[in-house]
Design an enzyme around this catalytic site. Structure first.
Site, mmCIF file in Angstrom:
data_model
loop_
_atom_site.group_PDB
_atom_site.id
_atom_site.type_symbol
_atom_site.label_atom_id
_atom_site.label_comp_id
_atom_site.label_asym_id
_atom_site.label_seq_id
_atom_site.Cartn_x
_atom_site.Cartn_y
_atom_site.Cartn_z
ATOM 1 N N ASP A 93 -30.820 7.572 -17.903
ATOM 2 C CA ASP A 93 -29.435 7.206 -17.582
ATOM 3 C C ASP A 93 -29.353 6.855 -16.085
ATOM 4 O OD1 ASP A 93 -26.687 6.950 -18.051
ATOM 5 O OD2 ASP A 93 -26.278 9.075 -17.652
ATOM 6 N N LYS A 195 -10.243 10.876 -14.973
ATOM 7 C CA LYS A 195 -10.340 9.435 -15.210
ATOM 8 C C LYS A 195 -9.008 8.737 -15.036
ATOM 9 C CE LYS A 195 -13.847 10.008 -18.821
ATOM 10 N NZ LYS A 195 -15.013 9.896 -17.953
ATOM 11 N N SER A 225 -16.096 10.106 -21.971
ATOM 12 C CA SER A 225 -15.585 11.417 -22.371
ATOM 13 C C SER A 225 -14.076 11.372 -22.564
ATOM 14 C CB SER A 225 -15.937 12.478 -21.318
ATOM 15 O OG SER A 225 -17.270 12.893 -21.482
ATOM 16 N N ASN A 265 -21.315 6.696 -23.944
ATOM 17 C CA ASN A 265 -21.936 7.735 -23.104
ATOM 18 C C ASN A 265 -21.025 8.930 -22.887
ATOM 19 O OD1 ASN A 265 -23.926 5.834 -22.753
ATOM 20 N ND2 ASN A 265 -23.942 5.952 -20.529
ATOM 21 N N ASP A 267 -21.041 12.803 -21.255
ATOM 22 C CA ASP A 267 -21.634 13.908 -20.507
ATOM 23 C C ASP A 267 -20.571 14.962 -20.199
ATOM 24 O OD1 ASP A 267 -23.052 15.571 -18.879
ATOM 25 O OD2 ASP A 267 -23.591 14.093 -17.387
ATOM 26 N N ARG A 271 -20.084 19.227 -20.827
ATOM 27 C CA ARG A 271 -20.031 20.207 -19.732
ATOM 28 C C ARG A 271 -18.804 21.107 -19.890
ATOM 29 N NH1 ARG A 271 -21.821 16.886 -14.278
ATOM 30 N NH2 ARG A 271 -23.649 15.926 -15.204
HETATM 31 P P1 13P Z 1 -18.499 10.882 -18.778
HETATM 32 O O1 13P Z 1 -18.440 11.421 -17.377
HETATM 33 O O2 13P Z 1 -17.190 10.285 -19.180
HETATM 34 O O3 13P Z 1 -18.976 11.879 -19.753
HETATM 35 O O4 13P Z 1 -19.549 9.666 -18.775
HETATM 36 C C1 13P Z 1 -20.928 9.930 -18.809
HETATM 37 C C2 13P Z 1 -21.751 8.714 -18.552
HETATM 38 O O5 13P Z 1 -21.297 7.597 -18.515
HETATM 39 C C3 13P Z 1 -23.202 8.935 -18.374
HETATM 40 O O6 13P Z 1 -23.870 7.759 -18.038
HETATM 41 O O1 G3H Z 2 -23.183 9.105 -15.016
HETATM 42 C C1 G3H Z 2 -23.572 10.206 -14.679
HETATM 43 C C2 G3H Z 2 -23.918 11.205 -15.703
HETATM 44 O O2 G3H Z 2 -22.772 11.914 -16.115
HETATM 45 C C3 G3H Z 2 -25.006 12.127 -15.192
HETATM 46 O O3 G3H Z 2 -24.519 13.044 -14.287
HETATM 47 O O4 G3H Z 2 -26.139 12.823 -12.390
HETATM 48 O O5 G3H Z 2 -24.677 14.839 -12.611
HETATM 49 O O6 G3H Z 2 -26.586 14.477 -14.197
HETATM 50 P P1 G3H Z 2 -25.548 13.837 -13.316
HETATM 51 ZN ZN ZN Z 3 -22.766 6.467 -16.758
#
Ligand code: 13P
Ligand code: G3H
Ligand code: ZN
Length: 330
Positions: A93, A195, A225, A265, A267, A271
């Site tokens: 990523d 966001k 998200s 995507n 993340d 969390r």
């Molecule tokens: P979120 O922060 O909305 O979960 O997006 C994650 C993301 O785009 C990782 O590349």
């Molecule tokens: O776009 C970013 C992702 O949410 C990854 O986050 O770099 O804190 O692991 P991170």
């Molecule tokens: Zn991203």
């Protein structure tokens, strides 16, 4: 079975979106595999075909350095053994050129993202092209990014005023000249938990405009998200302090998928689940200090969260169709 993102997108395009979930540790890895196989409380539960889904494991540069990239690889290879029914891609990523080459050469990743979206248009194309040439030599898929999302990603922070939506005409030229396999587009989302102010939403008109000039080409939505109020409230009730916030409406995922958004995507939401379960567990059992006391309910909650998310993406129940489609292809 590890497959490329290109393989997954061929099965999904226009029908559903494949969930791309970031992981950093063991409990997330186990919860992720369970959730994508419709299991919840244990690895031994039978797979539920009605909710099983193909998926993408995303590894950020931060995740690679959190413990050590070798731990992530070992965990995922182990999960492949424990859950042999799973079909998934292993994806870098937001890679830099240097880290993308490391992953391509590792023999483990099936897909990389080169994120040169902060460079000029021509430099972004040139950097992406170099990564594509090296990745394609090894049968690995490449995601690139055009446009600028708001929020924080890795070490780059973009405020909402400087975020800019992807230009459809530029997108066509970018895809042709770079040779990338999928394109992350800026369509109104941003990374992280904060966001939208008020009731902003996705720019469906922009997604449609890009789809019209790039029919059949997989688009990627970062910052997807939904930041569910339920999880934020649970965190705050258990001692957290997260201000009022909102994310992408889950009901928007499938309409976006029908317009070519084939990778979504996620993340931040994962969390939130982690934070809520750990806070609640030790609030309710203040004398306890066993990592497993919180780790066990977290794995179950995360698995359930993934299953529910996949239902909104339309990928739940698609595992066997994807397996068949992939076997016909090979
Ligand atoms: P979120 O922060 O909305 O979960 O997006 C994650 C993301 O785009 C990782 O590349
Ligand atoms: O776009 C970013 C992702 O949410 C990854 O986050 O770099 O804190 O692991 P991170
Ligand atoms: Zn991203």
């Amino acid at each position: 079975m590890i497959v490329t993102t290109k393989d997954l997108f061929e099965q999904a395009y226009g029908k559903y979106a494949v969930g791309a979930y970031n992981i950093n540790n063991l409990e997330q890895t186990i919860g992720l595999f369970r959730g994508n196989l419709g299991k919840k409380n244990s690895n031994e539960e039978p797979t539920n075909p009605a909710t099983s889904a193909p998926f993408i494991i995303q590894i950020s540069r931060g995740a690679r350095s959190f413990s050590d990239k070798r731990f992530l690889e070992a965990m995922i290879r182990c999960a492949e053994d424990v859950f042999p029914e799973a079909i998934f891609a292993v994806h870098l990523d937001h890679g830099t050129e240097e880290v993308a080459y490391e992953c391509i050469d590792s023999g483990f990743y099936s897909s990389v993202m080169i994120d040169a979206s902060h460079e000029t248009f021509d430099d972004n194309i040139a950097t992406t092209r170099r990564v594509v040439d090296r990745a394609h030599d090894r049968g690995i898929s490449v995601e690139a990014e055009l446009g600028m999302l708001g929020g924080v990603e890795e070490d780059i922070s973009v405020d909402a005023d400087h975020a800019c939506l992807t230009d459809p005409d530029q997108a066509v030229e970018f895809v042709e000249r770079s040779g990338c396999d999928s394109l992350a587009v800026a369509i109104g989302t941003s990374h992280g938990a904060y966001k939208f102010k008020g009731s902003q939403s996705l720019h469906f008109d922009r997604i449609e405009a890009i789809r019209n000039v790039l029919p059949g080409f997989p688009l990627v939505m970062h910052g997807s998200s939904s930041v569910p109020k339920e999880w934020v409230d649970r965190i705050n009730k258990a001692g957290g302090n997260m201000p009022d916030t909102s994310g992408v409406r889950e009901g928007d995922y499938l309409p976006a998928a029908k317009l070519g958004v084939t990778k979504v995507n996620i993340d931040t939401d994962g969390r939130l689940v982690w934070c809520a379960v750990y806070r609640e567990t030790f609030r309710d059992k203040p004398a306890d200090f066993d990592p497993r006391t919180a780790g066990k309910p977290f794995m179950a909650a995360y698995a359930d969260f993934i299953t529910q998310k996949n239902k909104m993406l339309g990928s739940a129940g698609q595992l066997e169709a994807a397996r068949q489609g992939l076997s016909v292809k090979s």
